[in-house]
Structure formats: C-alpha cells, structure tokens
Design a protein around this motif. Structure first.
Motif, PDB file in Angstrom:
ATOM      1  N   ILE A   1      -6.471 -10.882   5.084  1.00 48.87           N
ATOM      2  CA  ILE A   1      -5.772  -9.669   5.096  1.00 48.87           C
ATOM      3  C   ILE A   1      -7.808  -9.232   5.165  1.00 48.87           C
ATOM      4  CG2 ILE A   1      -4.879  -7.662   3.363  1.00 48.87           C
ATOM      5  CD1 ILE A   1      -3.626 -10.071   2.143  1.00 48.87           C
ATOM      6  N   LYS A   2      -7.846  -8.314   6.172  1.00 51.26           N
ATOM      7  CA  LYS A   2      -8.551  -7.213   6.159  1.00 51.26           C
ATOM      8  C   LYS A   2      -8.592  -5.656   5.818  1.00 51.26           C
ATOM      9  CE  LYS A   2     -12.477  -5.797   8.378  1.00 51.26           C
ATOM     10  NZ  LYS A   2     -13.587  -6.511   7.707  1.00 51.26           N
ATOM     11  N   ALA A   3      -9.838  -5.845   4.833  1.00 50.78           N
ATOM     12  CA  ALA A   3     -10.224  -5.026   3.988  1.00 50.78           C
ATOM     13  C   ALA A   3     -10.587  -3.913   3.964  1.00 50.78           C
ATOM     14  CB  ALA A   3      -9.224  -5.746   2.053  1.00 50.78           C
ATOM     15  N   TYR A   4     -10.358  -2.546   3.998  1.00 56.15           N
ATOM     16  CA  TYR A   4     -11.417  -1.251   3.921  1.00 56.15           C
ATOM     17  C   TYR A   4     -11.834  -0.919   2.641  1.00 56.15           C
ATOM     18  CZ  TYR A   4     -10.250  -2.772   8.731  1.00 56.15           C
ATOM     19  OH  TYR A   4     -10.212  -3.532  10.296  1.00 56.15           O
ATOM     20  N   HIS A   5     -12.668  -0.143   2.796  1.00 55.55           N
ATOM     21  CA  HIS A   5     -13.110   0.515   1.118  1.00 55.55           C
ATOM     22  C   HIS A   5     -12.495   1.877   1.880  1.00 55.55           C
ATOM     23  CE1 HIS A   5     -15.300   2.693  -1.898  1.00 55.55           C
ATOM     24  NE2 HIS A   5     -15.378   3.319  -1.090  1.00 55.55           N
ATOM     25  N   PHE A   6     -12.321   2.470   0.534  1.00 57.24           N
ATOM     26  CA  PHE A   6     -10.828   3.847   0.484  1.00 57.24           C
ATOM     27  C   PHE A   6     -10.822   3.550  -0.980  1.00 57.24           C
ATOM     28  CE2 PHE A   6      -7.503   6.169   0.085  1.00 57.24           C
ATOM     29  CZ  PHE A   6      -7.937   7.600   0.519  1.00 57.24           C
ATOM     30  N   ASP A   7     -11.835   4.809  -1.884  1.00 51.72           N
ATOM     31  CA  ASP A   7     -11.673   5.083  -2.988  1.00 51.72           C
ATOM     32  C   ASP A   7     -11.208   6.831  -3.120  1.00 51.72           C
ATOM     33  OD1 ASP A   7     -13.218   7.242  -2.181  1.00 51.72           O
ATOM     34  OD2 ASP A   7     -15.509   6.211  -3.425  1.00 51.72           O
ATOM     35  N   GLY A   8     -10.678   7.588  -2.170  1.00 48.28           N
ATOM     36  CA  GLY A   8      -9.643   8.285  -2.752  1.00 48.28           C
ATOM     37  C   GLY A   8     -10.440   9.193  -1.680  1.00 48.28           C
ATOM     38  N   SER A   9     -11.408   9.356  -1.511  1.00 45.60           N
ATOM     39  CA  SER A   9     -12.399  10.292  -0.342  1.00 45.60           C
ATOM     40  C   SER A   9     -13.324   9.636   0.243  1.00 45.60           C
ATOM     41  CB  SER A   9     -13.298  11.042  -1.524  1.00 45.60           C
ATOM     42  OG  SER A   9     -14.606  10.257  -2.481  1.00 45.60           O
ATOM     43  N   ASP A  10     -14.260   9.207   0.250  1.00 46.25           N
ATOM     44  CA  ASP A  10     -14.845   8.030   0.873  1.00 46.25           C
ATOM     45  C   ASP A  10     -13.902   6.954   1.931  1.00 46.25           C
ATOM     46  OD1 ASP A  10     -17.379   9.786   0.272  1.00 46.25           O
ATOM     47  OD2 ASP A  10     -17.721   8.210  -1.360  1.00 46.25           O
ATOM     48  N   PHE A  11     -14.854   6.810   2.786  1.00 49.23           N
ATOM     49  CA  PHE A  11     -13.687   5.780   3.261  1.00 49.23           C
ATOM     50  C   PHE A  11     -14.392   4.894   4.720  1.00 49.23           C
ATOM     51  CE2 PHE A  11     -11.950   9.495   5.417  1.00 49.23           C
ATOM     52  CZ  PHE A  11     -12.322   9.609   6.752  1.00 49.23           C
ATOM     53  N   ASP A  12     -14.132   3.667   4.790  1.00 51.10           N
ATOM     54  CA  ASP A  12     -14.436   3.238   6.057  1.00 51.10           C
ATOM     55  C   ASP A  12     -13.981   3.546   7.326  1.00 51.10           C
ATOM     56  OD1 ASP A  12     -15.138   1.390   8.004  1.00 51.10           O
ATOM     57  OD2 ASP A  12     -14.942  -0.567   7.038  1.00 51.10           O
ATOM     58  N   PRO A  13     -14.598   4.232   8.191  1.00 51.67           N
ATOM     59  CA  PRO A  13     -14.481   4.776   9.655  1.00 51.67           C
ATOM     60  C   PRO A  13     -13.053   3.594  10.683  1.00 51.67           C
ATOM     61  CG  PRO A  13     -16.540   4.410   9.082  1.00 51.67           C
ATOM     62  CD  PRO A  13     -15.732   4.399   8.498  1.00 51.67           C
TER      63      PRO A  13
ATOM     64  N   LEU B   1       2.595   1.218   4.553  1.00 45.79           N
ATOM     65  CA  LEU B   1       2.611   1.017   2.722  1.00 45.79           C
ATOM     66  C   LEU B   1       1.891   1.436   2.092  1.00 45.79           C
ATOM     67  CD1 LEU B   1       4.833  -0.011   0.658  1.00 45.79           C
ATOM     68  CD2 LEU B   1       3.411  -1.533   1.039  1.00 45.79           C
ATOM     69  N   VAL B   2       2.240   2.916   1.064  1.00 48.11           N
ATOM     70  CA  VAL B   2       1.475   4.265   0.359  1.00 48.11           C
ATOM     71  C   VAL B   2       1.064   3.528  -1.054  1.00 48.11           C
ATOM     72  CG1 VAL B   2       0.555   6.292   0.031  1.00 48.11           C
ATOM     73  CG2 VAL B   2       1.416   5.381   2.656  1.00 48.11           C
ATOM     74  N   SER B   3       0.639   3.090  -1.628  1.00 45.97           N
ATOM     75  CA  SER B   3       0.177   2.604  -2.902  1.00 45.97           C
ATOM     76  C   SER B   3      -0.437   2.700  -3.633  1.00 45.97           C
ATOM     77  CB  SER B   3       0.281   0.767  -3.147  1.00 45.97           C
ATOM     78  OG  SER B   3       0.859   0.697  -4.496  1.00 45.97           O
ATOM     79  N   VAL B   4      -0.919   4.337  -3.134  1.00 41.42           N
ATOM     80  CA  VAL B   4      -2.142   5.297  -3.926  1.00 41.42           C
ATOM     81  C   VAL B   4      -1.968   5.841  -4.852  1.00 41.42           C
ATOM     82  CG1 VAL B   4      -4.065   6.363  -3.931  1.00 41.42           C
ATOM     83  CG2 VAL B   4      -3.764   4.332  -2.296  1.00 41.42           C
ATOM     84  N   PRO B   5      -1.815   5.975  -5.614  1.00 37.73           N
ATOM     85  CA  PRO B   5      -1.107   7.667  -6.428  1.00 37.73           C
ATOM     86  C   PRO B   5      -1.939   8.616  -5.750  1.00 37.73           C
ATOM     87  CG  PRO B   5      -3.422   6.222  -8.084  1.00 37.73           C
ATOM     88  CD  PRO B   5      -2.530   5.747  -6.882  1.00 37.73           C
ATOM     89  N   PRO B   6      -1.306   9.464  -6.497  1.00 38.07           N
ATOM     90  CA  PRO B   6      -1.856  11.363  -6.584  1.00 38.07           C
ATOM     91  C   PRO B   6      -3.061  11.453  -7.680  1.00 38.07           C
ATOM     92  CG  PRO B   6       0.212  11.360  -7.116  1.00 38.07           C
ATOM     93  CD  PRO B   6      -0.102   9.915  -7.125  1.00 38.07           C
ATOM     94  N   LYS B   7      -3.884  12.310  -6.426  1.00 38.05           N
ATOM     95  CA  LYS B   7      -4.948  12.576  -7.096  1.00 38.05           C
ATOM     96  C   LYS B   7      -4.968  14.014  -7.195  1.00 38.05           C
ATOM     97  CE  LYS B   7     -10.201  12.060  -6.130  1.00 38.05           C
ATOM     98  NZ  LYS B   7     -11.049  11.743  -5.658  1.00 38.05           N
TER      99      LYS B   7
END
Length: 290
Positions: free
Chosen positions: A44-56, A69-75
């Motif tokens: 599985i190819k994983a990319y950084h995303f912390d809710g603001s900063d992200f891998d392009p 599929l979206v499994s990220v909670p609201p901020k």
C-alpha cells in the motif's frame, strides 16, 4: 479498479485486508512516516496528510482513483479532506464512488427508542454536530458530481485486535451499568462487506446505518466475553462511579436502538455477525484472547 483512502486507520485497513483482491492499486494517507513504511511492506502506497500539510503526490493518486474512502474525522467545523482537496476530487476523471465514514452518534439520544436513516439527526455532542456538518458537505459535493457519494453511519466498531475479549485478558474491562442503556455494535468484517457491496452498486447520496441486529447493554458484552474465556467477569460498577475518560463518558449521553434494514434491502447484506455474541464467538475461535 484503483482505491484511495483518506485515513488508513483500523477500519480502513480491515476493509483492505478482506477486499484488496478487488482493487488493482491501493493508496492512502497516514500521519507518520513509520506507518507509511509499515504499509509499504504490504503493497500500500501511503502519503503524509495531517489535516493541513500533505504530500503533493496525493493529487496525482486522486486523478487515478476509481473509488475514494474517507475515514478522516472533522477538524472543527470543516472537513479537512474537502478543505484541501475538494476541487481535485470534484474533477477526478475516473472517480465513480465516494464513501464517507460517519457515526450513528449523529442521531443523538432517543431514550432507547428505535431510529433509522429517515430519523432527523439530533446530535448531543460537539463531536457529533461536526460529523453532521461534514456529512452535509460531502452530500453537497455529490449532488451534481459524476460520481456517487455515500454516507456510512457506523455503530461501535470491534474486530481483530480491538474487542471485549482482549479487554478481559489485559484487565481493562469494566462492567459499567447505566439502567436502560443500550448500544449497537458492528464487526469490521460487516463494515467491510457493506462498503464493498456499495462500491459494486453505488447509490447517489445514500445514507446507510451500519450496525448489528441487536442493540444491548454494554455490561452484557463484557460478561459474555468473560464467559467465553472461562473467567469471572469484572464486578458491576454504577455509571456514576465508573472511572472513564470524558470522551468515553460522553457516549452514554446517547441511548438508542439503530435499525439496519437499508443495508439489507438496498445492498443485499446478510450480516456475518448479526449480534455481539456471534462476533465474539468468531473472534475467540480465531484465537483472539487465547
């Protein structure tokens, strides 16, 4: 078919473990480099995303995704995925299915009565109010999009590595009693089969309750887990005397029974674990807690 997942957490990874053979490529986001490395070893190819900063690189993978599929909670009051990627998602040329993982907590308290997808949300906590706001944002983007958006309202999730059997074994189980209190639950295998059935048969702006057939008192689940393990259950503790975190205590503000007929009628689901007893028996038979 290519799958991209925002939030490669417990539930998403259980889904992938069961159905990865249905997808050509799988990618997704994580918050740490260590987790990305661990997932890379599984293909599985994983990319950084912390809710603001992200891998392009996420932008390119979204352009190749057929299912999201979206499994990220609201901020706060915003959905971090839509805040950063709404335009990219809206213009993704291959995208046909979007699934957003929400919670039955959006119904709030029904004093033990039954609720279903037609019941107006009445969230009792800030966390659930933020979920409703995120649901509405996703449904809005799906109204005129070429892809289908589905909302999945999940009950309390349990499965391998996360269940009452392990709590009995490690001594953290509490048999908390609040008279009249019931919860629904759902095994990760059933979450996974609902998601896969929806991918196969998208239904624009559909909302699905993903729960078991039998809501029940939480203390009964702990007692049954102890019985399966041949151990004495922990003593009953009145709710107002239980040692719980504020978040754990907040779940007891909602008391309801959640219907699941829509997943059965529209998606043809036959639950593998229709009650917590079925689910716990399957887990202990697989070696969980031994």
């Amino acid at each position: 078919m290519n799958l991209f997942v925002f939030g490669l957490g417990y539930t998403a990874q259980q889904f992938i473990a069961l159905y990865r053979h249905r997808f050509t490529e799988i990618g997704g986001t994580v918050r740490s480099a260590e987790k990305a490395q661990a997932l890379a070893s599984t293909g599985i190819k994983a990319y950084h995303f912390d809710g603001s900063d992200f891998d392009p690189g996420i932008v390119d993978r979204l352009s190749q995704a057929d299912a999201l599929l979206v499994s990220v909670p609201p901020k706060g009051e915003t959905d971090p995925v839509l805040e950063q990627f709404s335009k990219v998602i809206a213009s993704a040329p291959r995208l046909r299915w979007v699934g957003y993982l929400s919670t039955v907590g959006v119904y709030g308290n029904a004093d033990g009565a039954w609720v279903d997808e037609t019941t107006p949300p009445n969230p009792a906590t800030l966390r659930s109010r933020q979920r409703i706001a995120a649901e509405r944002q996703w449904l809005a983007i799906g109204e005129n999009a070429p892809f289908s958006v589905q909302i999945f309202r999940l009950a309390g999730i349990y499965g391998p590595g996360r269940n009452a059997l392990l709590k009995i074994v490690d001594g953290t189980a509490q048999r908390i009693v609040k008279p009249g209190q019931v919860f629904n639950r759902i095994h990760t295998e059933d979450v996974a089969q609902v998601l896969m059935a929806s991918v196969a048969h998208p239904n624009r702006n559909a909302i699905y309750n993903v729960t078991d057939d039998e809501p029940g008192p939480p203390q009964d689940v702990i007692a049954y887990a102890a019985q399966l393990l041949g151990r004495e259950p922990p003593p009953e503790v009145p709710f107002d005397q239980a040692d719980q975190s504020p978040m754990a205590r907040s779940f007891y503000e909602d008391n309801k029974r959640v219907r699941n007929e829509r997943i059965k009628k529209e998606l043809g689901i036959a639950l593998r674990h229709p009650t917590y007893r079925d689910g716990l028996r399957a887990l202990i038979n697989s070696g969980e807690g031994r």
